[in-house]
Design a protein around this motif. Sequence first.
Motif, PDB file in Angstrom:
ATOM      1  N   ASN A  41       3.398   1.197 -13.386  1.00  0.00           N
ATOM      2  CA  ASN A  41       3.398   2.664 -12.920  1.00  0.00           C
ATOM      3  C   ASN A  41       3.497   2.690 -11.291  1.00  0.00           C
ATOM      4  N   GLU A  42       2.836   1.854 -10.625  1.00  0.00           N
ATOM      5  CA  GLU A  42       2.910   1.938  -9.187  1.00  0.00           C
ATOM      6  C   GLU A  42       4.318   1.401  -8.827  1.00  0.00           C
ATOM      7  N   ARG A  43       4.741   0.539  -9.361  1.00  0.00           N
ATOM      8  CA  ARG A  43       6.200   0.136  -8.820  1.00  0.00           C
ATOM      9  C   ARG A  43       7.240   1.128  -9.155  1.00  0.00           C
ATOM     10  N   THR A  44       7.160   1.622 -10.071  1.00  0.00           N
ATOM     11  CA  THR A  44       8.088   2.726 -10.595  1.00  0.00           C
ATOM     12  C   THR A  44       7.938   3.949  -9.685  1.00  0.00           C
ATOM     13  N   ALA A  45       6.734   4.179  -9.327  1.00  0.00           N
ATOM     14  CA  ALA A  45       6.514   5.381  -8.336  1.00  0.00           C
ATOM     15  C   ALA A  45       7.325   4.996  -6.766  1.00  0.00           C
ATOM     16  N   TRP A  46       7.010   3.821  -6.709  1.00  0.00           N
ATOM     17  CA  TRP A  46       7.569   3.403  -5.337  1.00  0.00           C
ATOM     18  C   TRP A  46       9.152   3.498  -5.646  1.00  0.00           C
ATOM     19  N   MET A  47       9.686   3.009  -6.369  1.00  0.00           N
ATOM     20  CA  MET A  47      11.350   3.107  -6.643  1.00  0.00           C
ATOM     21  C   MET A  47      11.777   4.511  -6.711  1.00  0.00           C
ATOM     22  N   ASP A  48      10.764   5.335  -7.520  1.00  0.00           N
ATOM     23  CA  ASP A  48      11.370   6.801  -7.278  1.00  0.00           C
ATOM     24  C   ASP A  48      11.164   7.495  -5.780  1.00  0.00           C
ATOM     25  N   GLU A  49      10.413   6.798  -4.960  1.00  0.00           N
ATOM     26  CA  GLU A  49      10.213   7.299  -3.627  1.00  0.00           C
ATOM     27  C   GLU A  49      11.210   6.513  -2.757  1.00  0.00           C
ATOM     28  N   GLY A  50      12.084   5.699  -3.492  1.00  0.00           N
ATOM     29  CA  GLY A  50      13.107   4.855  -2.494  1.00  0.00           C
ATOM     30  C   GLY A  50      12.500   3.966  -1.895  1.00  0.00           C
ATOM     31  N   ARG A  51      11.388   3.406  -1.835  1.00  0.00           N
ATOM     32  CA  ARG A  51      10.463   2.214  -1.296  1.00  0.00           C
ATOM     33  C   ARG A  51      11.038   0.954  -1.842  1.00  0.00           C
ATOM     34  N   VAL A  52      10.970  -0.068  -1.050  1.00  0.00           N
ATOM     35  CA  VAL A  52      11.285  -1.429  -1.316  1.00  0.00           C
ATOM     36  C   VAL A  52      10.463  -2.130  -2.083  1.00  0.00           C
ATOM     37  N   VAL A  53      10.621  -2.470  -3.190  1.00  0.00           N
ATOM     38  CA  VAL A  53       9.888  -3.271  -4.083  1.00  0.00           C
ATOM     39  C   VAL A  53      10.222  -4.872  -4.077  1.00  0.00           C
ATOM     40  N   ALA A  54       9.206  -5.533  -3.596  1.00  0.00           N
ATOM     41  CA  ALA A  54       9.489  -7.000  -3.670  1.00  0.00           C
ATOM     42  C   ALA A  54       8.337  -7.841  -4.219  1.00  0.00           C
ATOM     43  N   PHE A  55       8.492  -9.087  -4.600  1.00  0.00           N
ATOM     44  CA  PHE A  55       7.569  -9.793  -5.254  1.00  0.00           C
ATOM     45  C   PHE A  55       7.443 -11.007  -4.360  1.00  0.00           C
ATOM     46  N   ASN A  56       6.244 -11.245  -3.997  1.00  0.00           N
ATOM     47  CA  ASN A  56       6.020 -12.436  -3.120  1.00  0.00           C
ATOM     48  C   ASN A  56       4.990 -13.361  -3.812  1.00  0.00           C
ATOM     49  N   ILE A  57       4.788 -14.587  -3.341  1.00  0.00           N
ATOM     50  CA  ILE A  57       3.711 -15.460  -3.817  1.00  0.00           C
ATOM     51  C   ILE A  57       2.582 -15.579  -2.914  1.00  0.00           C
ATOM     52  N   ILE A  58       1.494 -16.199  -3.390  1.00  0.00           N
ATOM     53  CA  ILE A  58       0.235 -16.399  -2.657  1.00  0.00           C
ATOM     54  C   ILE A  58       0.446 -17.914  -2.423  1.00  0.00           C
ATOM     55  N   SER A  59      -0.084 -18.466  -1.337  1.00  0.00           N
ATOM     56  CA  SER A  59      -0.315 -19.903  -1.232  1.00  0.00           C
ATOM     57  C   SER A  59      -1.753 -20.422  -1.996  1.00  0.00           C
ATOM     58  N   HIS A  60      -1.565 -21.202  -2.712  1.00  0.00           N
ATOM     59  CA  HIS A  60      -3.033 -21.728  -3.369  1.00  0.00           C
ATOM     60  C   HIS A  60      -3.896 -21.839  -2.490  1.00  0.00           C
ATOM     61  N   ASN A  61      -3.672 -22.551  -1.311  1.00  0.00           N
ATOM     62  CA  ASN A  61      -4.694 -22.889  -0.202  1.00  0.00           C
ATOM     63  C   ASN A  61      -5.268 -21.289   0.290  1.00  0.00           C
ATOM     64  N   ILE A  62      -4.601 -20.462   0.452  1.00  0.00           N
ATOM     65  CA  ILE A  62      -5.088 -19.114   0.778  1.00  0.00           C
ATOM     66  C   ILE A  62      -5.944 -18.570  -0.381  1.00  0.00           C
ATOM     67  N   PHE A  63      -5.629 -18.556  -1.666  1.00  0.00           N
ATOM     68  CA  PHE A  63      -6.298 -18.397  -2.817  1.00  0.00           C
ATOM     69  C   PHE A  63      -7.686 -19.009  -2.934  1.00  0.00           C
ATOM     70  N   ILE A  64      -7.516 -20.344  -2.663  1.00  0.00           N
ATOM     71  CA  ILE A  64      -8.805 -21.153  -2.880  1.00  0.00           C
ATOM     72  C   ILE A  64      -9.672 -20.762  -1.655  1.00  0.00           C
TER      73      ILE A  64
END
Length: 104
Positions: A41-64
């Motif tokens: 729902n959030e990503r489709t709303a962003w696309m409807d608004e013309g916003r960039v939708v990107a997928f990133n990764i998180i460092s395991h070290n940051i998560f830990i």
Amino acid sequence: METLILEAISIDMYDRKVFRSCQHGFTKGKSCLTNLIAFYNERTAWMDEGRVVAFNIISHNIFIGKLKKCGLDEWIVRWTENRLNGRTQKVVISGTGSSWSPVV
């Protein structure tokens, strides 16, 4: 084993009020499905608004590091770190997939 870890983490996190309302993992009444619906729902709303939708990764070290900062038991943090070690992720869209390893 994962069920025991989940229970230990959940009790600790609820006691310290770490979870936010948008939290789906480790939250009663929420699941992978509710998370996917909210995400979609959030990503489709962003696309409807013309916003960039990107997928990133998180460092395991940051998560830990964040788990440690939350004050989780050292054993649980080490177990989680060992569980993530060497894991990869694969995304498949319309039959075409790519694999990647998280930044460590």
